[in-house]
Design an enzyme around this catalytic site. Sequence first.
Site, PDB file in Angstrom:
ATOM      1  CB  SER A 157     -96.309  84.165  13.780  1.00  0.00           C
ATOM      2  OG  SER A 157     -97.499  84.153  13.064  1.00  0.00           O
ATOM      3  NE  ARG A 227    -106.540  79.827  19.592  1.00  0.00           N
ATOM      4  CZ  ARG A 227    -105.328  80.343  19.576  1.00  0.00           C
ATOM      5  NH1 ARG A 227    -105.039  81.351  18.775  1.00  0.00           N
ATOM      6  NH2 ARG A 227    -104.381  79.868  20.331  1.00  0.00           N
ATOM      7  CG  ASP A 324     -95.590  77.362   9.361  1.00  0.00           C
ATOM      8  OD1 ASP A 324     -96.780  77.485   9.014  1.00  0.00           O
ATOM      9  OD2 ASP A 324     -94.945  78.269   9.921  1.00  0.00           O
ATOM     10  CG  HIS A 357     -97.702  79.186  12.184  1.00  0.00           C
ATOM     11  ND1 HIS A 357     -96.598  79.754  11.586  1.00  0.00           N
ATOM     12  CD2 HIS A 357     -98.318  80.189  12.875  1.00  0.00           C
ATOM     13  CE1 HIS A 357     -96.557  81.056  11.900  1.00  0.00           C
ATOM     14  NE2 HIS A 357     -97.582  81.333  12.675  1.00  0.00           N
ATOM     15  CG  ASP A 358     -99.439  75.963  17.317  1.00  0.00           C
ATOM     16  OD1 ASP A 358     -99.521  77.198  17.119  1.00  0.00           O
ATOM     17  OD2 ASP A 358    -100.343  75.305  17.835  1.00  0.00           O
TER      18      ASP A 358
END
Lengths: 387, 387
Positions: A157, A227, A324, A357-358
């Site tokens: 990232s 968040r 992602d 994405h994680d």
Amino acid sequence: MLPDHLPDHSVGVVTSQTVTIEQPLKLACGVVLPTHELVYETYGELNGERNNAVLICHALSGDHHAAGYYETEDRPGWWDHYIGPGKPIDTNHFFVVCLNNIGSCFGSTGPMSINAETGEPWGASFPSLRARDWVESQKLLMEYLSIECWAAVIGGSLGGMQAMRWSLEHPNKLLNAVVIASSMKLTAQNIAFNEIARRAIKSDPDFCNGSYLQEQKAPLRGLALARMIGHVTYLSDELMGQKFGRELRIGDLVDRNADPVEFQVESYLNYQGDKFSDSFDANSYILITKMLDYFDLSREYDNDPVAAFKQARCNFLVMSFSSDWRFAPQRSREITDALLAAGKSVSYVEIESDKGHDAFLLPNDRYEQALKNYLARVAQQLTGDAR
Amino acid sequence: MLPDHLPDHSVGVVTSQTVTIEQPLKLACGVVLPTHELVYETYGELNGERNNAVLICHALSGDHHAAGYYETEDRPGWWDHYIGPGKPIDTNHFFVVCLNNIGSCFGSTGPMSINAETGEPWGASFPSLRARDWVESQKLLMEYLSIECWAAVIGGSLGGMQAMRWSLEHPNKLLNAVVIASSMKLTAQNIAFNEIARRAIKSDPDFCNGSYLQEQKAPLRGLALARMIGHVTYLSDELMGQKFGRELRIGDLVDRNADPVEFQVESYLNYQGDKFSDSFDANSYILITKMLDYFDLSREYDNDPVAAFKQARCNFLVMSFSSDWRFAPQRSREITDALLAAGKSVSYVEIESDKGHDAFLLPNDRYEQALKNYLARVAQQLTGDAR
């Protein structure tokens, strides 16, 4: 508390170190930090030739604790699955360095630090940062550690953006750049989500225009919302479906029932938001999301990524994850295409994953194997074993 | 102000009407509304057989003003491109009815209305609603208008959910259901975005636990954030890229410049959020997003959509848009598959579009043509011309 038995292949118990970098750091915005503090950790041993050092670059909410255990905690560092003896980033071969970057909030100089000129916390007046400022600060740490050249600079990232920036700014200071789930620049949609997150923070009356520390307040509601927005975009639709579906945590949806109803996914997200807002600093969140928005690899190369990558001299490993949608595989293909057109050596691996994405932080056999194979070759080359 | 020359094929100047429905409406949650007010508009003429009426069902933020112009405004209704003489929903053939649904905030009974029992606005205490409650209220309006059977019930997004619910609850009361960019139930990701929007509203101190009207306040910041979150999910990544890219509205990103920078997309989204929060009610937003989350077509049919659709007797047109990631084409294919398996007549059209979920409101040749062709046949059948 530390677990009774540490897992195999763990780097074990670690402690962080703090250094005050005494050289002035001139930031891209023009402001000079006369000195700055960096908190960092190292795993493995620096060899006699001092050529086996690997730099780990953290992303938006990361810190210096990438691997191993603190005496007081039962959870290991954020990339522990990938760093340790026999793991892909193998501490039997590499001396691994991970720092908390400036502008963040885990001990290095940032908005929570005292501005020596005013005697007050920097807060929202902390200077605007670019990824290149992190790279320059990392280079000062490198000099402090007497490392001449990184065997690899590795990050996912925003971490991948730093690895790319290293390759352009200091082409002789790294042999390999590992760029995972990253992008040469954010899309309008990425920027939009970041701006909504920032507005959520700034809308919280406890933000106090960024001076909440002086007011002994904290914009916890705004930061939790920020968040939550980020979190949804780091997960894939599929994964959320598998993990939560439409399961209810409270109540039911039969007719003739006016009682409150809560879906599992609501409860999960609210929990994630609250947990994060207790551990992260709102000004840092604003600062670092802007750093993400501002990053544009080829801006000063006439918007030509091929011209940009012609500066690089290292080899590249580029990796992406199929689900992602924040930093989609297409972004990594663009990096790969530009590197190829610039005549660079690049391996590109697109990993099947439903984790969004994680995924770059999570276990995945093929990801693990590809990273391990690439870095094993790097290790061999250091000792002259490669053929 | 009304434009000097109204465009061709406009329904012209329209006025809304208000009716007090005197029959009690028993809601799915068990609460009974003894009476309720509905604001509605009609376009075209009801024929002698009273069989050419079409119901338009609005989505989350819609209202009764679907077509034509008010004397005082220069912008037409929200679906004006599709409703009018010679347009796909052709007022030369159809008597078009569009109402503001209960729980919304444009004149029909909702959280801003006075609760006769307390003499105060309902606010957050307005009863929980389901899509079926909107259908039952629409049926009472239908009876008031002395309409026996809709030629078609048409809606996009939440509007499509109402059309599907009509087909199950009152199978003899409609000949056609047109279900556009809709879904049989929301995914966990959909619910997550809705929950973040609700939390943004509730986090605003001016929300006052939903009693902001009594306090003469309004949670404008929270509602603006909620809309910004929604808005990003209604647009596609491609469209945002084309429309805004990384263009700056303020400042530049060259080095040695610490001045503020704002991307066009940030400015656009902030504007959209602020505009919306001036015109919509926060309690309505919470209420209607929950209605979306709770919708589950086949919950009471043992979670079997085929069993659910076996109730239906009308024909169906199902439409989706390629870049819609909020209600993806896959959701419409699931509707179509269930209808086919239930032995129903269904046409499915997947439209190429880069406009995301918002596409159902916007001009698009193929969408227009498909809707026009389908409804032309409906009109022919009414007059017995079909063969």
